[in-house]
Scaffold this motif. Structure first.
Motif, PDB file in Angstrom:
ATOM      1  N   PHE A 118      -2.037 122.181  38.457  1.00 52.13           N
ATOM      2  CA  PHE A 118      -3.417 121.918  38.079  1.00 52.13           C
ATOM      3  C   PHE A 118      -4.240 121.228  39.156  1.00 52.13           C
ATOM      4  CE2 PHE A 118      -1.017 121.795  34.002  1.00 52.13           C
ATOM      5  CZ  PHE A 118      -1.481 123.003  33.518  1.00 52.13           C
ATOM      6  N   LEU A 119      -3.713 120.217  39.741  1.00 57.80           N
ATOM      7  CA  LEU A 119      -4.478 119.402  40.689  1.00 57.80           C
ATOM      8  C   LEU A 119      -3.793 119.380  42.054  1.00 57.80           C
ATOM      9  CD1 LEU A 119      -5.171 116.464  38.235  1.00 57.80           C
ATOM     10  CD2 LEU A 119      -6.735 118.297  38.828  1.00 57.80           C
ATOM     11  N   LYS A 120      -3.595 120.538  42.637  1.00 52.72           N
ATOM     12  CA  LYS A 120      -2.881 120.631  43.908  1.00 52.72           C
ATOM     13  C   LYS A 120      -3.603 119.894  45.034  1.00 52.72           C
ATOM     14  CE  LYS A 120      -0.921 125.144  43.033  1.00 52.72           C
ATOM     15  NZ  LYS A 120      -0.892 126.536  43.456  1.00 52.72           N
ATOM     16  N   ASP A 121      -4.901 120.062  45.114  1.00 55.00           N
ATOM     17  CA  ASP A 121      -5.660 119.504  46.228  1.00 55.00           C
ATOM     18  C   ASP A 121      -6.289 118.158  45.916  1.00 55.00           C
ATOM     19  OD1 ASP A 121      -5.074 121.821  47.636  1.00 55.00           O
ATOM     20  OD2 ASP A 121      -6.812 122.867  46.792  1.00 55.00           O
ATOM     21  N   PHE A 122      -6.029 117.630  44.751  1.00 52.16           N
ATOM     22  CA  PHE A 122      -6.612 116.365  44.330  1.00 52.16           C
ATOM     23  C   PHE A 122      -5.817 115.215  44.946  1.00 52.16           C
ATOM     24  CE2 PHE A 122      -7.340 113.043  41.036  1.00 52.16           C
ATOM     25  CZ  PHE A 122      -8.718 112.945  41.209  1.00 52.16           C
ATOM     26  N   ASP A 123      -6.491 114.378  45.698  1.00 52.15           N
ATOM     27  CA  ASP A 123      -5.848 113.248  46.361  1.00 52.15           C
ATOM     28  C   ASP A 123      -5.854 112.048  45.410  1.00 52.15           C
ATOM     29  OD1 ASP A 123      -4.575 111.837  48.340  1.00 52.15           O
ATOM     30  OD2 ASP A 123      -6.446 111.187  49.267  1.00 52.15           O
ATOM     31  N   PHE A 124      -4.694 111.748  44.862  1.00 47.80           N
ATOM     32  CA  PHE A 124      -4.575 110.678  43.877  1.00 47.80           C
ATOM     33  C   PHE A 124      -3.196 110.054  44.023  1.00 47.80           C
ATOM     34  CE2 PHE A 124      -3.545 109.307  39.463  1.00 47.80           C
ATOM     35  CZ  PHE A 124      -4.556 108.379  39.313  1.00 47.80           C
ATOM     36  N   ASP A 125      -3.121 108.754  43.851  1.00 43.73           N
ATOM     37  CA  ASP A 125      -1.839 108.075  43.907  1.00 43.73           C
ATOM     38  C   ASP A 125      -1.176 108.193  42.536  1.00 43.73           C
ATOM     39  OD1 ASP A 125       0.300 106.625  44.722  1.00 43.73           O
ATOM     40  OD2 ASP A 125      -0.719 104.683  44.640  1.00 43.73           O
ATOM     41  N   TRP A 126      -0.226 109.108  42.431  1.00 41.33           N
ATOM     42  CA  TRP A 126       0.407 109.418  41.153  1.00 41.33           C
ATOM     43  C   TRP A 126       1.359 108.328  40.694  1.00 41.33           C
ATOM     44  CZ3 TRP A 126      -1.736 113.109  38.461  1.00 41.33           C
ATOM     45  CH2 TRP A 126      -2.454 114.088  39.135  1.00 41.33           C
ATOM     46  N   LYS A 127       1.681 107.383  41.573  1.00 40.80           N
ATOM     47  CA  LYS A 127       2.588 106.303  41.183  1.00 40.80           C
ATOM     48  C   LYS A 127       1.972 105.416  40.106  1.00 40.80           C
ATOM     49  CE  LYS A 127       5.129 105.979  45.483  1.00 40.80           C
ATOM     50  NZ  LYS A 127       5.490 105.127  46.620  1.00 40.80           N
ATOM     51  N   ILE A 128       0.660 105.411  39.988  1.00 39.36           N
ATOM     52  CA  ILE A 128      -0.015 104.602  38.970  1.00 39.36           C
ATOM     53  C   ILE A 128       0.418 105.060  37.573  1.00 39.36           C
ATOM     54  CG2 ILE A 128      -2.258 104.065  37.949  1.00 39.36           C
ATOM     55  CD1 ILE A 128      -3.402 104.221  40.807  1.00 39.36           C
ATOM     56  N   ILE A 129       0.453 106.364  37.364  1.00 37.62           N
ATOM     57  CA  ILE A 129       0.875 106.904  36.070  1.00 37.62           C
ATOM     58  C   ILE A 129       2.337 106.562  35.815  1.00 37.62           C
ATOM     59  CG2 ILE A 129       1.252 109.045  34.767  1.00 37.62           C
ATOM     60  CD1 ILE A 129      -1.201 110.161  36.233  1.00 37.62           C
ATOM     61  N   TYR A 130       3.138 106.639  36.851  1.00 34.36           N
ATOM     62  CA  TYR A 130       4.555 106.316  36.716  1.00 34.36           C
ATOM     63  C   TYR A 130       4.751 104.840  36.357  1.00 34.36           C
ATOM     64  CZ  TYR A 130       9.480 105.944  37.985  1.00 34.36           C
ATOM     65  OH  TYR A 130      10.818 105.706  37.967  1.00 34.36           O
ATOM     66  N   TYR A 131       4.015 103.951  37.002  1.00 30.96           N
ATOM     67  CA  TYR A 131       4.141 102.528  36.703  1.00 30.96           C
ATOM     68  C   TYR A 131       3.609 102.183  35.313  1.00 30.96           C
ATOM     69  CZ  TYR A 131       5.383 101.885  41.592  1.00 30.96           C
ATOM     70  OH  TYR A 131       5.999 101.954  42.802  1.00 30.96           O
ATOM     71  N   LEU A 132       2.574 102.855  34.865  1.00 27.88           N
ATOM     72  CA  LEU A 132       2.083 102.654  33.499  1.00 27.88           C
ATOM     73  C   LEU A 132       3.136 103.073  32.467  1.00 27.88           C
ATOM     74  CD1 LEU A 132      -1.653 103.766  33.724  1.00 27.88           C
ATOM     75  CD2 LEU A 132      -0.759 101.459  33.364  1.00 27.88           C
TER      76      LEU A 132
END
Length: 178
Positions: A118-132
């Protein structure tokens, strides 16, 4: 599998639901949740070019490790719970440990599908979701052990302290990022 999605937001209600089930049903659900957690983790980290033997055997090995360590954590925390005069059975403790993997597994699945499809080119730190998701997991762990330590906070902290120390060490290893 009613408990899988309710545990995130209605934790106490779900713990009461789990307590009213028999030990065999709880053990089967717990093993399934640990199995699923191992599968998701394996598929997120698999690289078919560098697998040692065969991807299937590697997957069986990783899933077996997740189940083994989940059962080992449950056994250790159950022993601590009995020393502290808690009222939780082994099946209840194992259900708590396996249900703490639900938010982590969901976050890893969301991150995987978002990054891949879905969001291949979206620059986002995905670790935030993991830490939540770890915050939700710790919430489930605390409420579960409060229930089985007769709502005694000091016993609950003593009971889960080895697991919390392990998780803190794990986070420092992730942050260190070899």
């Amino acid at each position: 599998m009613k408990s899988v999605f309710l545990i995130l937001f209605k934790t106490r209600h779900t713990l009461t639901y789990l307590e009213n089930q028999d030990a065999i049903t709880l053990n089967i659900k717990s093993i399934f949740l640990l199995f699923y957690y191992g599968m998701v983790t394996f598929f997120l980290n698999v690289d078919t070019k560098t697998t040692l033997i065969n991807p299937f055997f590697d997957m069986v090995f990783v899933v077996s490790l997740f189940i083994f360590f989940g059962v080992l954590k449950s056994l250790g925390l159950h022993k601590i719970n009995t020393w502290l005069n808690g009222n939780g059975s082994y099946a209840n403790i194992q259900a708590i440990i396996s249900h703490t993997s639900i938010p982590i597994t969901l976050s890893l699945s969301i991150i995987f599908f978002a990054k891949k499809f879905f969001l291949k080119d979206f620059d986002f730190d995905w670790k935030i979701i993991y830490y939540l998701s770890w915050i939700f997991a710790i919430k489930i762990l605390i409420q579960g052990f409060l229930k089985y330590n007769n709502s005694n906070y000091s016993r609950m902290i003593l009971n889960i302290s080895p697991l919390i120390l392990f998780y803190i060490g794990f986070f420092f290893l992730i942050l260190y990022d070899f």
